[in-house]
Write an enzyme that holds these catalytic residues in place. Sequence first.
Site, PDB file in Angstrom:
ATOM      1  N   GLU A   1       0.843  -1.205   0.000  1.00  0.00           N
ATOM      2  CA  GLU A   1       0.000   0.000   0.000  1.00  0.00           C
ATOM      3  C   GLU A   1       0.870   1.242   0.000  1.00  0.00           C
ATOM      4  O   GLU A   1       2.095   1.168   0.171  1.00  0.00           O
ATOM      5  CB  GLU A   1      -0.887   0.010   1.261  1.00  0.00           C
ATOM      6  CG  GLU A   1      -0.053   0.102   2.537  1.00  0.00           C
ATOM      7  CD  GLU A   1      -0.868   0.134   3.828  1.00  0.00           C
ATOM      8  OE1 GLU A   1      -1.951  -0.478   3.865  1.00  0.00           O
ATOM      9  OE2 GLU A   1      -0.402   0.775   4.787  1.00  0.00           O
TER      10      GLU A   1
ATOM     11  N   HIS B   1       0.279   5.806   0.962  1.00  0.00           N
ATOM     12  CA  HIS B   1      -0.614   6.846   1.464  1.00  0.00           C
ATOM     13  C   HIS B   1       0.212   8.077   1.762  1.00  0.00           C
ATOM     14  O   HIS B   1       1.448   8.017   1.776  1.00  0.00           O
ATOM     15  CB  HIS B   1      -1.347   6.358   2.735  1.00  0.00           C
ATOM     16  CG  HIS B   1      -0.515   5.477   3.615  1.00  0.00           C
ATOM     17  ND1 HIS B   1       0.599   5.944   4.267  1.00  0.00           N
ATOM     18  CD2 HIS B   1      -0.579   4.145   3.897  1.00  0.00           C
ATOM     19  CE1 HIS B   1       1.146   4.940   4.955  1.00  0.00           C
ATOM     20  NE2 HIS B   1       0.470   3.830   4.730  1.00  0.00           N
TER      21      HIS B   1
ATOM     22  N   HIS C   1       5.206   6.458   8.164  1.00  0.00           N
ATOM     23  CA  HIS C   1       5.349   5.492   9.246  1.00  0.00           C
ATOM     24  C   HIS C   1       6.787   5.552   9.763  1.00  0.00           C
ATOM     25  O   HIS C   1       7.730   5.690   8.975  1.00  0.00           O
ATOM     26  CB  HIS C   1       5.155   4.049   8.769  1.00  0.00           C
ATOM     27  CG  HIS C   1       3.793   3.691   8.300  1.00  0.00           C
ATOM     28  ND1 HIS C   1       2.656   3.896   9.038  1.00  0.00           N
ATOM     29  CD2 HIS C   1       3.385   3.085   7.168  1.00  0.00           C
ATOM     30  CE1 HIS C   1       1.613   3.434   8.363  1.00  0.00           C
ATOM     31  NE2 HIS C   1       2.024   2.939   7.231  1.00  0.00           N
TER      32      HIS C   1
ATOM     33  N   HIS D   1       4.933   0.311   0.283  1.00  0.00           N
ATOM     34  CA  HIS D   1       5.592  -0.434   1.364  1.00  0.00           C
ATOM     35  C   HIS D   1       4.864  -1.731   1.664  1.00  0.00           C
ATOM     36  O   HIS D   1       3.638  -1.838   1.517  1.00  0.00           O
ATOM     37  CB  HIS D   1       5.749   0.404   2.634  1.00  0.00           C
ATOM     38  CG  HIS D   1       4.480   1.008   3.149  1.00  0.00           C
ATOM     39  ND1 HIS D   1       3.910   2.118   2.575  1.00  0.00           N
ATOM     40  CD2 HIS D   1       3.661   0.665   4.189  1.00  0.00           C
ATOM     41  CE1 HIS D   1       2.803   2.437   3.241  1.00  0.00           C
ATOM     42  NE2 HIS D   1       2.629   1.556   4.229  1.00  0.00           N
TER      43      HIS D   1
ATOM     44  N   CYS E   1       4.947   0.408  15.086  1.00  0.00           N
ATOM     45  CA  CYS E   1       4.718   1.381  14.008  1.00  0.00           C
ATOM     46  C   CYS E   1       4.084   2.632  14.598  1.00  0.00           C
ATOM     47  O   CYS E   1       3.004   2.566  15.194  1.00  0.00           O
ATOM     48  CB  CYS E   1       3.818   0.775  12.933  1.00  0.00           C
ATOM     49  SG  CYS E   1       3.466   1.922  11.580  1.00  0.00           S
TER      50      CYS E   1
END
Length: 157
Positions: A68, A70, A74, A108, A122
Amino acid sequence: MNETMVKTPALRPSLGGFRWAGVETRAYKDEASAPYLGVTRQTLASDPRLAGELRYFEVQPSGYSTLERHEHMHAVMILRGEGRALVGDEVFAVGPHDLVTIAGWAWHQFRAGPGGPLGFLCLVDAERDRPRLPTRDDLEALRADPAIARFLDGDAP
Ligand code: MN
């Protein structure tokens, strides 16, 4: 913020085995549509007084998180196990206490090795955009790199 509303205790002790008192172990994602294999999520810190959340994910041997990307970032610290990660156009091995930074919009995915679970902390924004899944064209572009293609196929490095 009304602090009397906040219920987070000062201490949630470790129960050993990468479990913590008062922390539920949940499915990785609510969406059945996002592909992943053998991943659980524990939300370790989520509090209206914090701008971030701290989660612990565990990927079972040979399992993998969703591929994914975004806008939000992270910051990841591996806590247990061995595996590999794809971040942007890089594939690398990860192990305990390695730090992984995933910039905004970087593709990732984490894959656990066969020998045991891969667990990682995370850190993420509490308010964040939803993950996007790759289109067929995105996958084709990623697979143009043979190392990434092998990673996505779950092949040994
Ligand atoms: Mn993500």
